[in-house]
Design a protein around this motif. Structure first.
Motif, short mmCIF file in Angstrom:
data_model
loop_
_atom_site.label_atom_id
_atom_site.label_comp_id
_atom_site.label_asym_id
_atom_site.label_seq_id
_atom_site.Cartn_x
_atom_site.Cartn_y
_atom_site.Cartn_z
N ASN A 1 0.83 -1.21 0.00
CA ASN A 1 0.00 0.00 0.00
C ASN A 1 0.86 1.26 0.00
O ASN A 1 0.60 2.20 -0.76
CB ASN A 1 -0.92 0.03 1.22
CG ASN A 1 -2.04 -0.98 1.16
OD1 ASN A 1 -2.31 -1.57 0.11
ND2 ASN A 1 -2.69 -1.20 2.28
N ASN A 2 1.87 1.29 0.87
CA ASN A 2 2.72 2.48 0.96
C ASN A 2 3.43 2.75 -0.37
O ASN A 2 3.53 3.90 -0.80
CB ASN A 2 3.74 2.35 2.09
CG ASN A 2 3.10 2.46 3.45
OD1 ASN A 2 2.04 3.05 3.61
ND2 ASN A 2 3.74 1.88 4.45
N ASN A 3 3.91 1.69 -1.01
CA ASN A 3 4.57 1.89 -2.29
C ASN A 3 3.60 2.37 -3.36
O ASN A 3 3.96 3.20 -4.20
CB ASN A 3 5.28 0.60 -2.73
CG ASN A 3 6.52 0.35 -1.91
OD1 ASN A 3 7.30 1.26 -1.66
ND2 ASN A 3 6.70 -0.88 -1.47
N ILE A 4 2.38 1.85 -3.36
CA ILE A 4 1.38 2.32 -4.32
C ILE A 4 1.08 3.79 -4.07
O ILE A 4 1.07 4.60 -5.01
CB ILE A 4 0.09 1.47 -4.23
CG1 ILE A 4 0.35 0.07 -4.77
CG2 ILE A 4 -1.06 2.15 -4.98
CD1 ILE A 4 -0.78 -0.92 -4.54
N LEU A 5 0.86 4.15 -2.82
CA LEU A 5 0.54 5.55 -2.50
C LEU A 5 1.70 6.50 -2.83
O LEU A 5 1.47 7.65 -3.18
CB LEU A 5 0.13 5.68 -1.04
CG LEU A 5 -1.17 4.96 -0.68
CD1 LEU A 5 -1.41 5.01 0.82
CD2 LEU A 5 -2.35 5.57 -1.43
N ASN A 6 2.94 5.99 -2.74
CA ASN A 6 4.10 6.81 -3.08
C ASN A 6 4.41 6.78 -4.58
O ASN A 6 5.37 7.41 -5.02
CB ASN A 6 5.33 6.35 -2.30
CG ASN A 6 5.21 6.67 -0.83
OD1 ASN A 6 4.60 7.65 -0.44
ND2 ASN A 6 5.80 5.82 0.00
N GLY A 7 3.64 6.02 -5.35
CA GLY A 7 3.86 5.94 -6.78
C GLY A 7 4.99 5.03 -7.21
O GLY A 7 5.39 5.04 -8.37
#
Length: 146
Positions: free
Chosen positions: A99-105
């Motif tokens: 999730n964090n990587n998705i939100l950070n692009g």
């Protein structure tokens, strides 16, 4: 910085929104570009090969990674993740990383974390099979009879 890729005969690779198939000889490619999604054949899942919940999550992240509009997959991804966390709460730390990587692009890193989720799912399946050999034997009998 350019990426060096060596392809085996007949191996495929996705570069951007193109599928490149190698000929019958080994080939070396030098790929130079900014924010171009690149996936080797061994890292690609298809709807047919995404046959577990964790692999479906990987497929959703993969589609985000290669899509010009990643947000079109967010609904599918978050529904899958919700179901996994509900069934296996211990998977939360891995999913939180995705999730964090998705939100950070950073969708490439999200893909790498999704591989960790697949490995964790396989570990849980193996543990279950070792603890419940009769159940696994019964499943094999049912599937062979079909």
């Amino acid at each position: 910085m350019a990426l060096k890729v060596e392809l085996r005969p007949h191996e495929r690779i996705i570069v951007g929104n193109c599928v490149i198939t190698n000929t019958d000889q080994r080939a070396r490619l030098l790929i130079d570009g900014d924010n171009v999604p690149i996936l080797r054949e061994r890292d690609i899942l298809t709807p047919e090969t995404a046959n577990t919940p964790a692999k479906l999550v990987y497929l959703a992240v993969q589609l985000m990674y290669i899509s010009p509009d990643p947000q079109t997959q967010h609904g599918t991804y978050f529904n899958l993740v919700r179901d996994i966390v509900t069934a296996v709460p211990s998977s939360w730390p891995i999913i939180e990383g995705i999730n964090n990587n998705i939100l950070n692009g950073d969708l490439y890193r999200a893909l790498k974390d999704a591989r960790k989720l697949i490995a964790y799912e396989e570990k849980l399946r193996d543990q279950y099979a070792a603890a419940h050999p009769k159940v696994e034997a019964d499943k094999a009998d049912v599937s062979s009879a079909a």
